[in-house]
Design a protein around this motif. Structure first.
Motif, PDB file in Angstrom:
ATOM      1  N   THR A 152       0.858  -1.181   0.000  1.00 60.90           N
ATOM      2  CA  THR A 152       0.000   0.000   0.000  1.00 60.90           C
ATOM      3  C   THR A 152       0.897   1.235   0.000  1.00 60.90           C
ATOM      4  OG1 THR A 152      -1.762  -1.125   1.226  1.00 60.90           O
ATOM      5  CG2 THR A 152      -1.790   1.285   1.225  1.00 60.90           C
ATOM      6  N   THR A 153       0.668   2.119  -0.956  1.00 57.06           N
ATOM      7  CA  THR A 153       1.440   3.356  -1.052  1.00 57.06           C
ATOM      8  C   THR A 153       0.534   4.546  -0.763  1.00 57.06           C
ATOM      9  OG1 THR A 153       2.889   2.370  -2.734  1.00 57.06           O
ATOM     10  CG2 THR A 153       2.905   4.773  -2.540  1.00 57.06           C
ATOM     11  N   TRP A 154       0.962   5.405   0.144  1.00 53.59           N
ATOM     12  CA  TRP A 154       0.218   6.618   0.480  1.00 53.59           C
ATOM     13  C   TRP A 154       0.915   7.818  -0.143  1.00 53.59           C
ATOM     14  CZ3 TRP A 154       0.582   2.581   3.873  1.00 53.59           C
ATOM     15  CH2 TRP A 154      -0.604   2.137   4.462  1.00 53.59           C
ATOM     16  N   SER A 160      -4.426   6.459  -0.743  1.00 54.93           N
ATOM     17  CA  SER A 160      -3.659   5.222  -0.770  1.00 54.93           C
ATOM     18  C   SER A 160      -4.022   4.381  -1.986  1.00 54.93           C
ATOM     19  CB  SER A 160      -3.895   4.404   0.501  1.00 54.93           C
ATOM     20  OG  SER A 160      -5.234   3.942   0.558  1.00 54.93           O
ATOM     21  N   ARG A 161      -3.062   3.547  -2.375  1.00 50.68           N
ATOM     22  CA  ARG A 161      -3.233   2.646  -3.514  1.00 50.68           C
ATOM     23  C   ARG A 161      -2.627   1.295  -3.115  1.00 50.68           C
ATOM     24  NH1 ARG A 161      -4.214   3.512  -8.897  1.00 50.68           N
ATOM     25  NH2 ARG A 161      -3.372   2.004 -10.408  1.00 50.68           N
ATOM     26  N   THR A 162      -3.426   0.236  -3.179  1.00 48.76           N
ATOM     27  CA  THR A 162      -3.001  -1.086  -2.720  1.00 48.76           C
ATOM     28  C   THR A 162      -3.033  -2.084  -3.875  1.00 48.76           C
ATOM     29  OG1 THR A 162      -3.881  -0.658  -0.497  1.00 48.76           O
ATOM     30  CG2 THR A 162      -3.469  -2.953  -1.091  1.00 48.76           C
ATOM     31  N   LYS A 163      -1.970  -2.901  -3.946  1.00 49.22           N
ATOM     32  CA  LYS A 163      -1.916  -3.915  -4.998  1.00 49.22           C
ATOM     33  C   LYS A 163      -1.008  -5.058  -4.573  1.00 49.22           C
ATOM     34  CE  LYS A 163      -1.184  -4.520  -9.977  1.00 49.22           C
ATOM     35  NZ  LYS A 163      -0.817  -3.854 -11.256  1.00 49.22           N
ATOM     36  N   THR A 164      -1.379  -6.281  -4.941  1.00 50.97           N
ATOM     37  CA  THR A 164      -0.526  -7.444  -4.700  1.00 50.97           C
ATOM     38  C   THR A 164       0.707  -7.349  -5.584  1.00 50.97           C
ATOM     39  OG1 THR A 164      -2.409  -8.849  -4.105  1.00 50.97           O
ATOM     40  CG2 THR A 164      -0.391  -9.958  -4.811  1.00 50.97           C
ATOM     41  N   ASP A 165       1.876  -7.547  -4.993  1.00 55.51           N
ATOM     42  CA  ASP A 165       3.130  -7.419  -5.741  1.00 55.51           C
ATOM     43  C   ASP A 165       3.373  -8.654  -6.603  1.00 55.51           C
ATOM     44  OD1 ASP A 165       4.334  -4.862  -4.701  1.00 55.51           O
ATOM     45  OD2 ASP A 165       4.060  -5.927  -2.816  1.00 55.51           O
ATOM     46  N   THR A 166       3.813  -8.419  -7.829  1.00 60.62           N
ATOM     47  CA  THR A 166       4.184  -9.513  -8.731  1.00 60.62           C
ATOM     48  C   THR A 166       5.598  -9.319  -9.260  1.00 60.62           C
ATOM     49  OG1 THR A 166       3.147  -8.360 -10.619  1.00 60.62           O
ATOM     50  CG2 THR A 166       1.791  -9.955  -9.424  1.00 60.62           C
ATOM     51  N   ASP A 167       6.376  -8.509  -8.554  1.00 60.10           N
ATOM     52  CA  ASP A 167       7.763  -8.282  -8.944  1.00 60.10           C
ATOM     53  C   ASP A 167       8.577  -9.533  -8.617  1.00 60.10           C
ATOM     54  OD1 ASP A 167      10.267  -7.332  -9.534  1.00 60.10           O
ATOM     55  OD2 ASP A 167      10.413  -6.045  -7.770  1.00 60.10           O
TER      56      ASP A 167
END
Length: 204
Positions: A152-154, A160-167
């Motif tokens: 989650t990035t604020w 805020s913006r939340t996303k499952t990481d796929t890196d």
């Protein structure tokens, strides 16, 4: 006479996600011109990202659940996760890593400028949650470790913006670190077994 001001007020206070993308789920909104609240956006994975996650998230280890749980918790702490909770009954680990994306001085400067003029929000801090599940396989088949990182990035407006990481690098770094203590455990077990066999041969 009062219709135009009323329509204008409704438009100003309308949700900021009116034109949101199809892969976004907005759980809060802050208005368009009149900022009355922050907004929270959860971004869904694309089909390709889901396929990438399925490929990255699982690995099998030949150690016991307890040994792998301990090694995984230690690896999260090595990676900077300040909060790590282990549930040995359900073979579950949760961790959280918080990081600032800008310096404190830059954050203060932006706050001063923002109070004087309207500025768009810029990312300023990030929180990554790790969820790890250790599943015992059939007898002598080891355990399967599944990990998921979700960030989650604020920004400076509190949105805020939340996303499952796929890196791939995140998952590869975790599993690479996890393999080191697991190899050490396996070597110690092998050395112990070899010592026992040697004693048996001597006593035979």
């Amino acid at each position: 006479m009062f219709l135009l001001p009323l329509l204008l007020a409704c438009w100003i206070a309308s949700p900021a996600h009116a034109g949101q993308a199809d892969d976004e789920q907005v759980t809060g909104s802050g208005g368009k011109l009149l900022r009355y609240s922050s907004s929270q956006v959860a971004v869904d994975l694309s089909e390709q990202e889901r396929a990438d996650l399925n490929r990255l998230r699982d690995q099998v280890f030949q150690q016991s659940s307890a040994a792998v749980l301990a090694a995984a918790a230690a690896e999260l702490k090595t990676l900077g996760y300040g909060t790590v909770a282990v549930d040995p009954d359900f073979h579950l680990i949760e961790g959280q890593h918080d990081q600032a994306l800008v310096s404190k001085g830059r954050e203060i400067l932006r706050g001063i400028l923002k109070s004087k003029m309207g500025l768009p929000g810029k990312p300023d801090h990030k929180s990554t949650q790790a969820l790890i599940v250790v599943k015992p396989l059939a007898a002598d088949a080891g355990v399967k470790v599944r990990v998921r990182f979700r960030s989650t990035t604020w920004d400076s407006n509190g949105d805020s913006r939340t996303k499952t990481d796929t890196d791939a690098a995140m998952y590869e770094e975790f599993f690479s670190g996890l393999k080191k203590p697991c190899r050490a455990v396996r070597k110690a077990a092998a050395d112990s077994a070899a010592s026992i066999r040697a004693v048996v041969n001597i006593c035979a």
